[in-house]
Design a protein around this motif. Structure first.
Motif, PDB file in Angstrom:
ATOM      1  N   LEU A 283       0.838  -1.198   0.000  1.00 52.51           N
ATOM      2  CA  LEU A 283       0.000   0.000   0.000  1.00 52.51           C
ATOM      3  C   LEU A 283       0.869   1.243   0.000  1.00 52.51           C
ATOM      4  N   LEU A 284       1.912   1.250   0.805  1.00 52.00           N
ATOM      5  CA  LEU A 284       2.837   2.382   0.843  1.00 52.00           C
ATOM      6  C   LEU A 284       3.615   2.503  -0.458  1.00 52.00           C
ATOM      7  N   LEU A 285       3.916   1.374  -1.071  1.00 58.37           N
ATOM      8  CA  LEU A 285       4.701   1.381  -2.302  1.00 58.37           C
ATOM      9  C   LEU A 285       3.915   1.961  -3.471  1.00 58.37           C
ATOM     10  N   TYR A 286       2.657   1.566  -3.616  1.00 58.15           N
ATOM     11  CA  TYR A 286       1.890   1.973  -4.794  1.00 58.15           C
ATOM     12  C   TYR A 286       0.994   3.176  -4.562  1.00 58.15           C
ATOM     13  N   PHE A 287       0.622   3.450  -3.322  1.00 59.79           N
ATOM     14  CA  PHE A 287      -0.215   4.607  -3.012  1.00 59.79           C
ATOM     15  C   PHE A 287       0.498   5.482  -1.996  1.00 59.79           C
ATOM     16  N   ASN A 288       1.629   6.005  -2.428  1.00 57.12           N
ATOM     17  CA  ASN A 288       2.483   6.780  -1.546  1.00 57.12           C
ATOM     18  C   ASN A 288       1.832   8.134  -1.247  1.00 57.12           C
TER      19      ASN A 288
ATOM     20  N   ILE B 252       3.101  13.810  -4.788  1.00 61.58           N
ATOM     21  CA  ILE B 252       2.019  14.666  -5.269  1.00 61.58           C
ATOM     22  C   ILE B 252       2.007  14.586  -6.783  1.00 61.58           C
ATOM     23  N   ASN B 253       0.858  14.227  -7.333  1.00 61.85           N
ATOM     24  CA  ASN B 253       0.746  14.110  -8.796  1.00 61.85           C
ATOM     25  C   ASN B 253       0.478  15.443  -9.437  1.00 61.85           C
TER      26      ASN B 253
END
Length: 82
Positions: free
Chosen positions: A72-77, A81-82
């Protein structure tokens, strides 16, 4: 941006490394104590092995929860900021 991602990867690596180190040390100590207990009182072997298996299953479930948190931390960091 790259520094945040590299810091996240280092944190994930340290989390997984320390988790495996802790689990390895803990299961090693648990195994030695089980061997001592069975050596002292061989009649209780089934009860001891059953309780150790329950503990091992709980540790495995906690390790799977750690993996889910890491991915979860890896893919939804939250720091990127996008």
């Amino acid at each position: 941006m790259e520094s945040i991602l590299s810091s996240t990867m280092s944190a994930i690596g340290m989390m997984l490394g320390l988790a495996f180190l802790g689990i390895g040390i803990g299961l090693g100590i648990l195994g030695s104590k089980v061997a001592e207990a069975v050596g002292r009182n061989p009649e209780t072997k089934n009860d001891i092995v059953r309780s150790v298996m329950v503990i091992a299953i709980v540790i495995t479930v906690l390790l799977l929860l750690l993996f889910s948190f890491v991915f979860l931390l890896l893919y939804f960091n939250p720091f990127v900021i996008n």
